[in-house]
Design an enzyme around this catalytic site. Structure first.
Site, short mmCIF file in Angstrom:
data_model
loop_
_atom_site.label_atom_id
_atom_site.label_comp_id
_atom_site.label_asym_id
_atom_site.label_seq_id
_atom_site.Cartn_x
_atom_site.Cartn_y
_atom_site.Cartn_z
N TYR A 231 -6.14 14.17 -9.71
CA TYR A 231 -5.47 13.22 -10.24
C TYR A 231 -4.46 13.92 -11.24
O TYR A 231 -3.14 13.48 -11.23
CB TYR A 231 -6.43 12.30 -11.20
CG TYR A 231 -5.56 11.17 -12.24
CD1 TYR A 231 -4.83 10.08 -11.75
CD2 TYR A 231 -5.48 11.59 -13.49
CE1 TYR A 231 -4.29 9.31 -12.56
CE2 TYR A 231 -4.83 10.68 -14.32
CZ TYR A 231 -4.16 9.63 -13.74
OH TYR A 231 -3.48 8.74 -14.63
N ASN B 256 4.02 3.06 -10.14
CA ASN B 256 2.96 3.04 -11.15
C ASN B 256 1.87 3.09 -10.43
O ASN B 256 0.69 3.39 -11.13
CB ASN B 256 2.92 1.51 -11.90
CG ASN B 256 1.69 1.59 -12.93
OD1 ASN B 256 1.45 2.33 -13.73
ND2 ASN B 256 0.90 0.56 -12.40
N ASP C 182 0.86 -1.19 0.03
CA ASP C 182 0.09 0.03 0.04
C ASP C 182 0.86 1.17 -0.14
O ASP C 182 1.46 1.67 1.04
CB ASP C 182 -0.92 0.13 1.27
CG ASP C 182 -1.81 1.21 1.35
OD1 ASP C 182 -1.92 2.12 0.39
OD2 ASP C 182 -2.58 1.37 2.40
#
Length: 266
Positions: free
Chosen positions: A159, A93, A66
């Site tokens: 994002y 990634n 995580d």
């Protein structure tokens, strides 16, 4: 499967590698000789991806990671070093992307913080934990997976901000790490056919028409660019962004293909 073996003896850690771009990158680097630690917050999916690689005779292990948790990241890095005896490549990634609210002012701090924490700060945590080992390897490389969203407006405020920040982190870390023999670069994909688009074939078909090369990307397109940047073929490249986007940021096809555009006038 490629016959090139640019990564024989390399130990590689990839985050968010259970599916999509991460899984394709794991397969590409393993096919070129690397031992790959497939990490993902979904431990079962990570193991299935690593198992599929092993079934094909490739070197892969799985580990839950995580990236929003420092201890989890440090444990994954330690696992890679223990398993492979070296850590030569980090592919950062993992990401989080929540849809935008209809009005900007309706957005919440929680959504904003989550996307930045996973996408940007998660990469920071991974680079921080991996850097001493990458420096010790003598051929260390970091490849961050960014997005064209970090370059221009394609929506998704949080994002996109996180991906833009990841580009900045790539450049500043490249300057810091160069003296330690570690290269740091970023790939910025456009629309890629990953599981995030499952069930949205009509949307992908509409988007496909906007791309100059006439298609959306496949995970393998991005994996090939990652493999290049991670390899010694890119030994004099650091601090750069390689855009893998079918030409969408170079050519505004949504504009140039409007009715009447390009017609010959005499």
């Amino acid at each position: 499967m490629t016959a090139i073996k640019r990564f024989d003896g390399y130990g590689v850690l990839i985050t968010g590698a259970a599916r999509g771009i991460g899984a394709a990158t794991a397969r590409r680097l393993a096919a070129e000789g690397a031992a790959v630690l497939v990490t993902d917050i979904d431990a079962g999916a990570a193991e299935r991806t690593a198992g599929a690689l092993r079934d094909d005779g490739l070197l892969a292990r799985a580990c839950r990671c995580d990236v929003a948790d420092r201890e989890s990241v440090e444990a994954a890095v330690a696992r890679a070093v223990d398993a492979f005896g070296t850590l030569d490549v980090l592919v950062s990634n993992a990401y989080s992307c929540h849809p935008d609210t209809p009005l900007f002012e309706e957005g919440t701090d929680e959504v904003w913080a989550r996307d930045l924490d996973v996408t940007l700060t998660g990469a920071y945590r991974c680079c921080r934990a991996a850097l001493p080992h990458l420096a010790a390897s003598g051929r260390g490389a970091v490849v961050c997976v960014g997005s064209v969203n970090g370059l221009q407006d394609f929506g998704n405020h949080a994002y996109s901000a996180a991906k833009a920040g990841l580009g900045s982190l790539t450049r500043t870390l490249a300057g810091h790490a160069a003296g330690r023999g570690v290269r740091v670069n970023l790939v910025a994909p456009g629309t890629v056919r990953t599981p995030a688009w499952r069930g949205r074939d009509d949307d992908l078909e509409e988007i496909r028409r906007l791309y100059p090369l006439g298609r959306v990307g496949e995970p393998e397109d991005v994996a090939a660019a990652v493999a290049f940047l991670a390899s010694r073929d890119a030994s004099w490249i650091t601090g750069t962004t390689v855009v893998v986007d079918g030409g969408i940021t170079a050519v505004s096809t949504g504009f140039t293909r409007r009715p009447g555009r390009g017609e010959r006038r005499t």
